[in-house]
Design an enzyme around this catalytic site. Structure first.
Site, PDB file in Angstrom:
ATOM      1  N   SER A  44     -25.925   8.754 -15.477  1.00  0.00           N
ATOM      2  CA  SER A  44     -25.592   8.161 -14.221  1.00  0.00           C
ATOM      3  C   SER A  44     -26.648   7.400 -13.733  1.00  0.00           C
ATOM      4  CB  SER A  44     -24.918   8.957 -13.096  1.00  0.00           C
ATOM      5  OG  SER A  44     -24.888   8.360 -11.778  1.00  0.00           O
TER       6      SER A  44
ATOM      7  N   ASP B  38      -4.294   1.078  -9.311  1.00  0.00           N
ATOM      8  CA  ASP B  38      -6.040   0.897  -9.197  1.00  0.00           C
ATOM      9  C   ASP B  38      -6.261   0.662 -10.739  1.00  0.00           C
ATOM     10  OD1 ASP B  38      -5.655   1.375  -6.706  1.00  0.00           O
ATOM     11  OD2 ASP B  38      -6.631   3.200  -6.823  1.00  0.00           O
TER      12      ASP B  38
ATOM     13  N   GLU C 232       0.786  -1.027  -0.171  1.00  0.00           N
ATOM     14  CA  GLU C 232       0.099  -0.146  -0.128  1.00  0.00           C
ATOM     15  C   GLU C 232       0.681   1.282   0.020  1.00  0.00           C
ATOM     16  OE1 GLU C 232      -2.972  -0.184  -1.108  1.00  0.00           O
ATOM     17  OE2 GLU C 232      -3.813  -1.516   0.404  1.00  0.00           O
TER      18      GLU C 232
ATOM     19  N   GLY D  27     -16.203   5.258  -2.369  1.00  0.00           N
ATOM     20  CA  GLY D  27     -15.313   5.738  -1.155  1.00  0.00           C
ATOM     21  C   GLY D  27     -15.124   4.844  -0.158  1.00  0.00           C
ATOM     22  N   ALA D  28     -15.009   3.302  -0.640  1.00  0.00           N
ATOM     23  CA  ALA D  28     -14.791   2.214   0.346  1.00  0.00           C
ATOM     24  C   ALA D  28     -13.222   1.991  -0.010  1.00  0.00           C
ATOM     25  CB  ALA D  28     -15.565   1.138  -0.062  1.00  0.00           C
ATOM     26  N   GLY D  29     -12.600   2.833  -0.781  1.00  0.00           N
ATOM     27  CA  GLY D  29     -11.026   2.088  -1.105  1.00  0.00           C
ATOM     28  C   GLY D  29     -10.959   0.870  -2.079  1.00  0.00           C
TER      29      GLY D  29
HETATM   30  C1  GLA Z   1      -5.137   4.655  -3.855  1.00  0.00           C
HETATM   31  C2  GLA Z   1      -4.411   5.004  -5.232  1.00  0.00           C
HETATM   32  C3  GLA Z   1      -3.470   4.180  -5.433  1.00  0.00           C
HETATM   33  C4  GLA Z   1      -2.557   3.701  -4.380  1.00  0.00           C
HETATM   34  C5  GLA Z   1      -3.412   3.300  -3.137  1.00  0.00           C
HETATM   35  C6  GLA Z   1      -2.617   3.105  -1.988  1.00  0.00           C
HETATM   36  O1  GLA Z   1      -5.910   3.721  -4.125  1.00  0.00           O
HETATM   37  O2  GLA Z   1      -5.081   5.377  -6.198  1.00  0.00           O
HETATM   38  O3  GLA Z   1      -2.691   4.448  -6.570  1.00  0.00           O
HETATM   39  O4  GLA Z   1      -1.475   4.579  -4.155  1.00  0.00           O
HETATM   40  O5  GLA Z   1      -4.138   4.298  -2.819  1.00  0.00           O
HETATM   41  O6  GLA Z   1      -1.788   1.902  -1.968  1.00  0.00           O
END
Ligand code: GLA
Length: 386
Positions: free
Chosen positions: A67, A171, A33, A120-122
């Site tokens: 959307s 991502d 990460e 927004g959940a990563g």
């Molecule tokens: C976000 C960013 C990625 C990466 C992650 C952390 O998802 O878009 O490029 O840096 O955070 O690992």
């Protein structure tokens, strides 16, 4: 995902004709990460949730977007120099601009889309949106002449130039390149990657979404990146013969050698990144041996680093991590950029039910709502559905 949902809205909100349907996924990341923009390794995989869009060229120069989730409609001209205001539409506008810049003759089209990856959940809902449109427009207007890497880089450039998030490549890479049942180890410096079939016997991966919305736009995310780049500058100056370009090229001794020249915050952030670089490799080794205890241990270490050194956790995520430890599961950590969103958990089958129940109850007692439980299915990258 639900093809009927997108088709019925596309027919209703446009001229009754149908188009092609495309899907791009969100992602998980086992470990690695905040290493992508530091030239390190990441270990993501695509999920079975993402963005689905139906698109049809309309023979004009106007792009008409609907959307489904927001029930919002936006139109802009292909040559519009400024683009729309609505953030969701800016992602698509950015992709269009970036593709035009690469010589793809995009003309007007109608598109309706929806997503089932929580925002927004990563889990990279925005990368899913970018890569869905990049993939589709490459197919509809570009004769698929752009490579998968081009598509991923178009998504990343959209974030940088049109959204204001200086993200790494993880991502978009995961969303475009994902394969069912496989994680990928990507070397973000050389862009070499390998697929790792991931079917841990006796364990499950599950996300717990704290529902604390993480928002990378205007967030301290960009500051973390700046800190890392600053440390690189200082180390490179002190060690001019070492050809240091990113934290990937640095070691702990070099970091120690400039400790006095850094503020504590920058020092700790760089220390986290150097540790994470090693943890990804340790996890790869452990996976070769089916040693999930070590994989989990490294996940806990990553959480500790992200929380204490990199400072991208929040109370709710730390609490979920504490519960994971109490329940004795193999591993748990914040996933993605941080500042909210999910933990990713590696759980022994025998502990799974108790862990989920305990986490839901305890979290609800403290914060008034249970975390959302998202079992992970590793899915396919960007593709045409029909
Ligand atoms: C976000 C960013 C990625 C990466 C992650 C952390 O998802 O878009 O490029 O840096 O955070 O690992």
């Amino acid at each position: 995902m639900d093809i009927e949902k997108v088709r019925s809205r596309f027919i209703k909100h446009f001229d009754g004709q149908t188009g092609n349907i495309y899907m791009s996924p969100g992602r998980i990341n086992l470990i690695g990460e905040h290493t992508d923009y530091n030239g390190g390794y990441v270990f993501p995989g695509a999920v079975d949730k993402g963005i689905m869009a139906e698109i049809r060229p309309n023979g004009t120069n106007t792009i008409m977007l609907y959307s489904i989730d927001l029930k919002d409609r936006v139109e802009f001209s292909v040559n519009d120099p400024k683009g729309p205001r609505a953030t969701w539409a800016r992602y698509i506008y950015g992709v269009v601009r970036e593709m035009l810049d690469r010589g793809i003759a995009i003309a007007g089209f109608n598109a309706a889309f929806y997503g089932d990856v929580p925002l927004g959940a990563g889990m990279s809902s925005s990368a899913a949106l970018e890569s869905c449109f990049a993939f589709a427009l490459n197919d509809l207007f570009g004769n698929n002449q752009l490579s998968k890497w081009d598509l991923a880089l178009i998504g990343q450039a959209t974030e940088h130039k049109y959204i204001g998030v200086n993200c790494g490549i993880m991502d978009q890479f995961a969303s475009v390149f994902g394969q069912e049942g496989k994680l990928m180890r990507l070397d973000c410096q050389s862009r070499e990657f390998e697929y790792f079939p991931f079917h841990p016997k006796g364990y499950k991966l599950v996300l717990l979404n704290s529902k604390v919305k993480h928002e990378l736009v205007g967030s301290p995310y960009n500051d973390r990146r700046k800190s890392c780049e600053h440390v690189v500058e200082v180390i490179a100056k002190k060690h001019p013969d070492c050809n240091i370009k990113t934290l990937r090229d640095c070691n702990f001794d070099q970091l120690e050698s400039v400790k006095a020249e850094l503020n504590e915050e920058d020092f700790k952030r760089a220390r986290y990144v150097l540790g994470e670089k090693e943890r990804v490799l340790a996890v790869c080794d452990a996976l070769e041996r089916d040693d999930y205890a070590t994989v989990g241990q490294k996940m806990f270490e990553t959480h500790e680093g992200l929380s204490k050194d990199y400072d991208v956790s929040c109370e709710e995520l730390d609490y979920l991590n504490d519960i994971a430890k109490e329940c004795g599961i193999a591993g748990s950590r914040i996933m993605g950029g941080g500042f909210g969103g999910c933990t990713i958990n590696l759980v022994e089958d025998s502990l799974y039910d108790t862990f989920i129940q305990t986490a839901c109850e305890k979290f609800a007692q403290k914060y008034g709502h249970a975390p959302e439980v998202i079992p992970i299915v590793i899915g396919q990258g960007s593709h045409k559905v029909c």
